[in-house]
Motif scaffolding. Structure first.
Motif, PDB file in Angstrom:
ATOM      1  N   ASN A   1       0.868  -1.188   0.000  1.00  0.00           N
ATOM      2  CA  ASN A   1       0.000   0.000   0.000  1.00  0.00           C
ATOM      3  C   ASN A   1       0.902   1.235   0.000  1.00  0.00           C
ATOM      4  OD1 ASN A   1      -2.172  -1.733   0.622  1.00  0.00           O
ATOM      5  ND2 ASN A   1      -1.730  -1.563   2.808  1.00  0.00           N
TER       6      ASN A   1
ATOM      7  N   GLU B   1      -6.888   6.369 -10.288  1.00  0.00           N
ATOM      8  CA  GLU B   1      -5.804   5.630  -9.629  1.00  0.00           C
ATOM      9  C   GLU B   1      -5.489   4.408 -10.481  1.00  0.00           C
ATOM     10  OE1 GLU B   1      -4.663   3.701  -5.284  1.00  0.00           O
ATOM     11  OE2 GLU B   1      -6.687   3.343  -6.039  1.00  0.00           O
TER      12      GLU B   1
ATOM     13  N   THR C   1      -5.131  -0.614  -7.865  1.00  0.00           N
ATOM     14  CA  THR C   1      -5.960  -0.461  -6.650  1.00  0.00           C
ATOM     15  C   THR C   1      -5.456  -1.339  -5.518  1.00  0.00           C
ATOM     16  OG1 THR C   1      -7.821  -0.426  -8.209  1.00  0.00           O
ATOM     17  CG2 THR C   1      -8.370  -0.427  -5.875  1.00  0.00           C
ATOM     18  N   HIS C   2      -4.988  -2.511  -5.869  1.00  0.00           N
ATOM     19  CA  HIS C   2      -4.580  -3.555  -4.927  1.00  0.00           C
ATOM     20  C   HIS C   2      -5.703  -3.811  -3.916  1.00  0.00           C
ATOM     21  CE1 HIS C   2      -0.797  -5.577  -3.042  1.00  0.00           C
ATOM     22  NE2 HIS C   2      -1.752  -6.413  -3.372  1.00  0.00           N
TER      23      HIS C   2
ATOM     24  N   TYR D   1      -6.455   0.387  -0.301  1.00  0.00           N
ATOM     25  CA  TYR D   1      -5.930   1.309   0.723  1.00  0.00           C
ATOM     26  C   TYR D   1      -5.787   2.731   0.152  1.00  0.00           C
ATOM     27  CZ  TYR D   1      -2.518   3.272   4.065  1.00  0.00           C
ATOM     28  OH  TYR D   1      -1.842   4.073   4.975  1.00  0.00           O
ATOM     29  N   GLY D   2      -5.111   2.825  -1.000  1.00  0.00           N
ATOM     30  CA  GLY D   2      -4.907   4.148  -1.611  1.00  0.00           C
ATOM     31  C   GLY D   2      -6.235   4.782  -2.011  1.00  0.00           C
TER      32      GLY D   2
ATOM     33  N   VAL E   1      -8.315   1.547 -10.998  1.00  0.00           N
ATOM     34  CA  VAL E   1      -8.174   0.474 -11.992  1.00  0.00           C
ATOM     35  C   VAL E   1      -7.293  -0.658 -11.434  1.00  0.00           C
ATOM     36  CG1 VAL E   1      -7.402  -0.078 -14.345  1.00  0.00           C
ATOM     37  CG2 VAL E   1      -8.342   2.200 -13.828  1.00  0.00           C
ATOM     38  N   GLU E   2      -7.805  -1.867 -11.485  1.00  0.00           N
ATOM     39  CA  GLU E   2      -7.045  -3.032 -10.998  1.00  0.00           C
ATOM     40  C   GLU E   2      -7.226  -4.188 -11.980  1.00  0.00           C
ATOM     41  OE1 GLU E   2      -4.855  -3.780  -8.369  1.00  0.00           O
ATOM     42  OE2 GLU E   2      -4.845  -5.641  -9.497  1.00  0.00           O
ATOM     43  N   MET E   3      -6.105  -4.809 -12.355  1.00  0.00           N
ATOM     44  CA  MET E   3      -6.227  -5.879 -13.352  1.00  0.00           C
ATOM     45  C   MET E   3      -6.369  -7.266 -12.717  1.00  0.00           C
ATOM     46  SD  MET E   3      -2.467  -6.241 -14.939  1.00  0.00           S
ATOM     47  CE  MET E   3      -1.068  -6.786 -14.001  1.00  0.00           C
TER      48      MET E   3
ATOM     49  N   ASN F   1      -7.580  -9.387  -6.279  1.00  0.00           N
ATOM     50  CA  ASN F   1      -7.295  -8.128  -5.559  1.00  0.00           C
ATOM     51  C   ASN F   1      -8.493  -7.191  -5.655  1.00  0.00           C
ATOM     52  OD1 ASN F   1      -4.768  -9.140  -5.173  1.00  0.00           O
ATOM     53  ND2 ASN F   1      -3.701  -7.666  -6.469  1.00  0.00           N
TER      54      ASN F   1
ATOM     55  N   GLY G   1      -9.460  -4.391 -14.995  1.00  0.00           N
ATOM     56  CA  GLY G   1      -8.842  -4.577 -16.314  1.00  0.00           C
ATOM     57  C   GLY G   1      -7.454  -3.976 -16.307  1.00  0.00           C
ATOM     58  N   PRO G   2      -6.638  -4.331 -17.292  1.00  0.00           N
ATOM     59  CA  PRO G   2      -5.293  -3.743 -17.377  1.00  0.00           C
ATOM     60  C   PRO G   2      -5.369  -2.287 -17.857  1.00  0.00           C
ATOM     61  CG  PRO G   2      -5.632  -5.383 -19.112  1.00  0.00           C
ATOM     62  CD  PRO G   2      -6.894  -5.348 -18.318  1.00  0.00           C
TER      63      PRO G   2
ATOM     64  N   ASP H   1       0.315   3.871  -9.427  1.00  0.00           N
ATOM     65  CA  ASP H   1       0.906   2.996  -8.416  1.00  0.00           C
ATOM     66  C   ASP H   1       0.715   1.542  -8.845  1.00  0.00           C
ATOM     67  OD1 ASP H   1       2.177   2.255  -6.115  1.00  0.00           O
ATOM     68  OD2 ASP H   1       0.445   2.526  -4.812  1.00  0.00           O
TER      69      ASP H   1
ATOM     70  N   TRP I   1       2.358  -1.494 -11.947  1.00  0.00           N
ATOM     71  CA  TRP I   1       3.708  -1.980 -12.264  1.00  0.00           C
ATOM     72  C   TRP I   1       4.498  -0.830 -12.883  1.00  0.00           C
ATOM     73  CZ3 TRP I   1       2.759  -4.874  -8.854  1.00  0.00           C
ATOM     74  CH2 TRP I   1       2.102  -6.082  -8.888  1.00  0.00           C
TER      75      TRP I   1
ATOM     76  N   CYS J   1       4.822  -0.011 -16.552  1.00  0.00           N
ATOM     77  CA  CYS J   1       3.640   0.542 -17.234  1.00  0.00           C
ATOM     78  C   CYS J   1       3.556   2.072 -17.118  1.00  0.00           C
ATOM     79  CB  CYS J   1       2.356  -0.052 -16.656  1.00  0.00           C
ATOM     80  SG  CYS J   1       2.262  -1.840 -16.741  1.00  0.00           S
TER      81      CYS J   1
HETATM   82  C1  LIG Z   1       1.504  -1.309  -5.432  1.00  0.00           C
HETATM   83  S1  LIG Z   1      -0.053  -2.060  -5.644  1.00  0.00           S
HETATM   84  C2  LIG Z   1      -1.165  -0.679  -5.568  1.00  0.00           C
HETATM   85  C3  LIG Z   1      -1.307  -0.121  -4.179  1.00  0.00           C
HETATM   86  C4  LIG Z   1      -2.424   0.879  -4.036  1.00  0.00           C
HETATM   87  N1  LIG Z   1      -2.303   1.965  -4.969  1.00  0.00           N
HETATM   88  C5  LIG Z   1      -2.449   1.426  -2.637  1.00  0.00           C
HETATM   89  O1  LIG Z   1      -1.755   2.421  -2.339  1.00  0.00           O
HETATM   90  O2  LIG Z   1      -3.150   0.845  -1.807  1.00  0.00           O
HETATM   91  C6  LIG Z   1      -0.032  -2.446  -7.373  1.00  0.00           C
HETATM   92  C7  LIG Z   1      -1.317  -3.041  -7.922  1.00  0.00           C
HETATM   93  O3  LIG Z   1      -1.379  -2.686  -9.297  1.00  0.00           O
HETATM   94  C8  LIG Z   1      -1.949  -3.750 -10.025  1.00  0.00           C
HETATM   95  N2  LIG Z   1      -1.488  -3.572 -11.417  1.00  0.00           N
HETATM   96  C9  LIG Z   1      -0.232  -3.712 -11.891  1.00  0.00           C
HETATM   97  N3  LIG Z   1      -0.161  -3.387 -13.188  1.00  0.00           N
HETATM   98  C10 LIG Z   1      -1.412  -3.043 -13.564  1.00  0.00           C
HETATM   99  C11 LIG Z   1      -1.973  -2.611 -14.784  1.00  0.00           C
HETATM  100  N4  LIG Z   1      -1.219  -2.469 -15.885  1.00  0.00           N
HETATM  101  N5  LIG Z   1      -3.289  -2.341 -14.817  1.00  0.00           N
HETATM  102  C12 LIG Z   1      -4.062  -2.466 -13.706  1.00  0.00           C
HETATM  103  N6  LIG Z   1      -3.576  -2.878 -12.514  1.00  0.00           N
HETATM  104  C13 LIG Z   1      -2.267  -3.152 -12.438  1.00  0.00           C
HETATM  105  C14 LIG Z   1      -1.424  -5.006  -9.344  1.00  0.00           C
HETATM  106  O4  LIG Z   1      -2.263  -6.115  -9.616  1.00  0.00           O
HETATM  107  C15 LIG Z   1      -1.423  -4.563  -7.882  1.00  0.00           C
HETATM  108  O5  LIG Z   1      -2.613  -4.941  -7.256  1.00  0.00           O
END
Ligand SMILES: C[S@@+](CC[C@H](N)C(=O)[O-])C[C@H]1O[C@@H](n2cnc3c(N)ncnc32)[C@H](O)[C@@H]1O
Length: 259
Positions: free
Chosen positions: A82, A105, A108-109, A112-113, A130-132, A136, A159-160, A183, A185, A188
């Motif tokens: 987070n 954002e 999302t993971h 938390y954010g 957005v969360e792929m 999660n 979705g990605p 926040d 990968w 990206c």
């Molecule tokens: C570092 S965590 C995010 C933490 C969150 N922002 C927080 O502060 O609580 C990274 C998340 O990004 C997701 N993720 C990574 N690459 C992505 C992409 N290209 N599109 C959507 N989600 C992605 C991962 O599955 C992971 O859950």
């Protein structure tokens, strides 16, 4: 067979390595080893385990208690990336100062954010997160709703990012992004920034905050930001979430557009 004398000669070198990189060992232990063992023992994902803890330690409808429960879990039980309380305070400040109406954002993971952003938004503002990863996202959806935010305030898109960004205008009716929190990968960051530029959703004054630009690092992204001339930028020095001994930083960009 290595003679004891040679082994002894290497000892100071090994000790220096261990002392110098001790925080990276701690990170590896907490983020990889503990996770692997707990995954095998519990049959749940790390995010699901964190949610079980959160659910039994918070007041529903109180975002602060949710953030505190996550922070406690991530410090004392298992590591989750987070944004955390320290860098989170910078995010809070930028949201309050800019009072954005439409926020995106990426990553999302566990939510938390998203909870952190949503609690500081002005009335009528909306966060798209957005969360792929579907598992999660399922946890994040529950966390966001537990914090008391409905679909009008926080919309979770599964979705990605490279498939979601091109559809933001048409499918979600977004005309402009006032604030983007990157926040996901790190590889990206640059392609997604360029997608955002191409989409026409960034306007003069749009703010982009990118986490972890020092560790794990996003060198191509930073190089592009510096050279493109499209942004005013500054790097906020910080340490990695929940591991104070590892240096990190957040990049704050303000879109100024082509001159
Ligand atoms: C570092 S965590 C995010 C933490 C969150 N922002 C927080 O502060 O609580 C990274 C998340 O990004 C997701 N993720 C990574 N690459 C992505 C992409 N290209 N599109 C959507 N989600 C992605 C991962 O599955 C992971 O859950």
């Amino acid at each position: 067979m290595v003679s004891p004398a040679i082994a002894l000669a290497f000892l100071p070198f090994l000790l220096t390595l261990v002392i110098r990189y001790r925080y990276y060992f701690v990170l590896f232990y907490r983020a990889v080893l503990v996770r692997f063992i707990q995954d095998c023992l519990s049959g749940l994902s790390r995010e699901e385990r964190a949610f079980q803890y959160v659910l039994t330690h918070v007041t529903p409808g109180d975002p602060d208690s949710i953030l505190e429960a996550f922070d406690h879990w991530c410090r004392k039980v298992e590591y989750i990336s987070n944004i955390g309380p320290k860098k989170g305070r910078l995010l809070d400040r930028l949201i309050l100062e800019n009072a954005p109406l439409i926020v995106l954002e990426l990553g999302t993971h566990c939510g938390y954010g998203a909870v952190r952003i949503a609690r500081s938004l002005p009335l009528g503002a909306r966060l798209y997160t957005v969360e792929m990863d579907e598992r999660n996202a399922a946890v994040a959806e529950k966390v966001i709703r537990l914090a008391g935010f409905d679909d009008d305030t926080v919309e979770l898109i599964i979705g990605p990012s490279d498939q979601v960004i091109p559809k933001l205008r048409e499918d979600f009716g977004i005309e402009r992004l006032d604030f983007v929190f990157m926040d996901h990968w790190k590889r990206c960051y640059l392609p997604d920034l360029q997608l955002l530029e191409g989409s026409g959703l960034l306007g003069a004054g749009s703010v982009i905050l990118a986490d972890n630009v020092i560790f794990p690092g996003a060198p191509h992204f930073l190089r592009y930001v510096k050279r493109s001339g499209l942004y005013e930028y500054r790097i906020h020095r910080a340490t990695l979430e929940y591991i104070p001994g590892i240096r990190d930083g957040m990049a704050e960009l303000t879109y100024i557009g082509a001159k």
